[in-house]
Write a protein that holds these residues in place. Sequence first.
Motif, PDB file in Angstrom:
ATOM      1  N   LYS A 131       0.836  -1.209   0.000  1.00  0.00           N
ATOM      2  CA  LYS A 131       0.000   0.000   0.000  1.00  0.00           C
ATOM      3  C   LYS A 131       0.870   1.257   0.000  1.00  0.00           C
ATOM      4  CE  LYS A 131      -3.537  -2.445   2.691  1.00  0.00           C
ATOM      5  NZ  LYS A 131      -4.242  -2.518   3.980  1.00  0.00           N
ATOM      6  N   TYR A 132       1.894   1.220   0.833  1.00  0.00           N
ATOM      7  CA  TYR A 132       2.790   2.375   0.931  1.00  0.00           C
ATOM      8  C   TYR A 132       3.530   2.594  -0.381  1.00  0.00           C
ATOM      9  CZ  TYR A 132       6.272   5.561   2.868  1.00  0.00           C
ATOM     10  OH  TYR A 132       7.069   6.655   3.122  1.00  0.00           O
ATOM     11  N   LEU A 133       3.993   1.486  -0.990  1.00  0.00           N
ATOM     12  CA  LEU A 133       4.703   1.573  -2.260  1.00  0.00           C
ATOM     13  C   LEU A 133       3.803   2.113  -3.359  1.00  0.00           C
ATOM     14  CD1 LEU A 133       7.375   0.877  -3.767  1.00  0.00           C
ATOM     15  CD2 LEU A 133       6.342  -1.340  -4.306  1.00  0.00           C
ATOM     16  N   VAL A 188      -3.149  11.402  -4.850  1.00  0.00           N
ATOM     17  CA  VAL A 188      -3.443  10.080  -4.295  1.00  0.00           C
ATOM     18  C   VAL A 188      -4.337  10.192  -3.062  1.00  0.00           C
ATOM     19  CG1 VAL A 188      -2.448   7.953  -3.371  1.00  0.00           C
ATOM     20  CG2 VAL A 188      -1.206   9.263  -5.111  1.00  0.00           C
ATOM     21  N   ALA A 189      -5.408   9.405  -3.052  1.00  0.00           N
ATOM     22  CA  ALA A 189      -6.266   9.263  -1.875  1.00  0.00           C
ATOM     23  C   ALA A 189      -6.176   7.821  -1.389  1.00  0.00           C
ATOM     24  CB  ALA A 189      -7.708   9.621  -2.204  1.00  0.00           C
ATOM     25  N   MET A 190      -6.257   7.649  -0.079  1.00  0.00           N
ATOM     26  CA  MET A 190      -6.132   6.318   0.520  1.00  0.00           C
ATOM     27  C   MET A 190      -7.177   6.177   1.610  1.00  0.00           C
ATOM     28  SD  MET A 190      -4.514   3.416   1.166  1.00  0.00           S
ATOM     29  CE  MET A 190      -4.426   2.280   2.551  1.00  0.00           C
ATOM     30  N   THR A 191      -7.839   5.023   1.631  1.00  0.00           N
ATOM     31  CA  THR A 191      -8.780   4.736   2.713  1.00  0.00           C
ATOM     32  C   THR A 191      -8.258   3.565   3.526  1.00  0.00           C
ATOM     33  OG1 THR A 191     -10.081   3.207   1.351  1.00  0.00           O
ATOM     34  CG2 THR A 191     -10.756   5.523   1.360  1.00  0.00           C
ATOM     35  N   THR A 209      -4.344  -0.275  11.907  1.00  0.00           N
ATOM     36  CA  THR A 209      -3.055   0.304  12.242  1.00  0.00           C
ATOM     37  C   THR A 209      -2.054   0.131  11.111  1.00  0.00           C
ATOM     38  OG1 THR A 209      -3.448  -0.158  14.589  1.00  0.00           O
ATOM     39  CG2 THR A 209      -1.169   0.247  13.923  1.00  0.00           C
ATOM     40  N   ASN A 210      -2.143  -1.005  10.411  1.00  0.00           N
ATOM     41  CA  ASN A 210      -1.203  -1.265   9.317  1.00  0.00           C
ATOM     42  C   ASN A 210      -1.446  -0.361   8.105  1.00  0.00           C
ATOM     43  OD1 ASN A 210      -3.613  -2.417   8.584  1.00  0.00           O
ATOM     44  ND2 ASN A 210      -2.714  -4.271   7.709  1.00  0.00           N
ATOM     45  N   ASP A 211      -2.589   0.330   8.078  1.00  0.00           N
ATOM     46  CA  ASP A 211      -2.877   1.267   6.981  1.00  0.00           C
ATOM     47  C   ASP A 211      -2.277   2.649   7.230  1.00  0.00           C
ATOM     48  OD1 ASP A 211      -4.439  -0.566   5.510  1.00  0.00           O
ATOM     49  OD2 ASP A 211      -6.191  -0.129   6.764  1.00  0.00           O
ATOM     50  N   ALA A 212      -1.808   2.900   8.442  1.00  0.00           N
ATOM     51  CA  ALA A 212      -1.364   4.241   8.825  1.00  0.00           C
ATOM     52  C   ALA A 212      -0.248   4.794   7.938  1.00  0.00           C
ATOM     53  CB  ALA A 212      -0.946   4.252  10.297  1.00  0.00           C
ATOM     54  N   PRO A 213       0.804   4.021   7.605  1.00  0.00           N
ATOM     55  CA  PRO A 213       1.866   4.590   6.751  1.00  0.00           C
ATOM     56  C   PRO A 213       1.347   5.073   5.397  1.00  0.00           C
ATOM     57  CG  PRO A 213       2.626   2.580   7.796  1.00  0.00           C
ATOM     58  CD  PRO A 213       1.154   2.668   8.062  1.00  0.00           C
ATOM     59  N   ALA A 214       0.496   4.274   4.763  1.00  0.00           N
ATOM     60  CA  ALA A 214      -0.040   4.664   3.455  1.00  0.00           C
ATOM     61  C   ALA A 214      -1.001   5.842   3.585  1.00  0.00           C
ATOM     62  CB  ALA A 214      -0.739   3.475   2.796  1.00  0.00           C
ATOM     63  N   GLU A 268      -5.385   9.153  13.412  1.00  0.00           N
ATOM     64  CA  GLU A 268      -4.347  10.160  13.573  1.00  0.00           C
ATOM     65  C   GLU A 268      -3.583  10.385  12.268  1.00  0.00           C
ATOM     66  OE1 GLU A 268      -3.405  12.167  16.024  1.00  0.00           O
ATOM     67  OE2 GLU A 268      -5.093  11.551  17.278  1.00  0.00           O
ATOM     68  N   ALA A 269      -3.397   9.317  11.497  1.00  0.00           N
ATOM     69  CA  ALA A 269      -2.629   9.422  10.258  1.00  0.00           C
ATOM     70  C   ALA A 269      -3.441  10.015   9.118  1.00  0.00           C
ATOM     71  CB  ALA A 269      -2.117   8.035   9.849  1.00  0.00           C
TER      72      ALA A 269
END
Length: 293
Positions: A29-31, A43-46, A50-55, A75-76
């Motif tokens: 996701k981050y890549l 870029v939009a991300m949903t 917790t593992n989605d926070a970096p992206a 928070e992210a």
Amino acid sequence: MKDVVKDLDKFKEITDELRVLARSSPEDKYLLATGLKQLKNVVAMTGDGTNDAPALKKADIGFAMGIAGTEVAKEAAGIILLDDNFSSIITAVKYGRNIFDCIRKFLQFQLTVNGVAIVMAFMGAAILKKSPLTPVQMLWINLIMDTLAALALATDPPSEELLKRMPYSRNEYIITPQMWRGIVFNSIYHCLILTIILFKGDEIFDVKHFSDNEFDAWDQENGEHLSIFFNIFVFLQVFNFLNARKLKKDELNVFANIFINYLFIAIVIGIFLLQLAIVQYGGLTFQLVPLST
């Protein structure tokens, strides 16, 4: 996690064909967000975990779930969907584009009015040795420009047509060439009319030119020319309100959807009524005389 994609050409070849990325890891996701941003995409991300926070953090705008989402994801993210409904993203896009358009409308209106006011004040002071607009009149014009105009142009509701547009580029100018052409054309048009009124208005309307007397010797005859000039200046800006409602060259109907914006209509009518009241009863304060006399 890497902040750049090294083989961008290969990444672009893959993402051009990519429709669904299933069972993706946080790194995937981050890549994906990183590479798309390198390609100058917005870029939009949903996400909700917790593992989605970096992206979520890496994307231009992150959407976190307000009910099911973790605190880390919230928070992210930049926006929290309180109802966890994906359709709310469409609403956010629509209102976001509408806000951006409203800013552009106000800038187009403001630059036109300011440009015309500066040119006419300078022309009057340089050629006639007197400004055709008094300080109190300028205060009223500034009230129209800064307060009422912002309120009127910012209240246009979003339309479904906004969703049919292509997304704005990352490098999109807030003032487009089309807007500059509108600003220049309207400014020239307004200045031309006001210049005729300034120098030939006394002959056209058979009144005494305002520069014939000193300001200290202002009287009813001297004020007729000022009143005509001031009225025409203000009403030109009211019509400028309408012109500023549409920014695209294919949007020719400036009255489209105007009757669903009651505040806009109320402000325009209010300006007309206040302007009539100022001219009729402003007297010495505004250095005006009733035009009906």
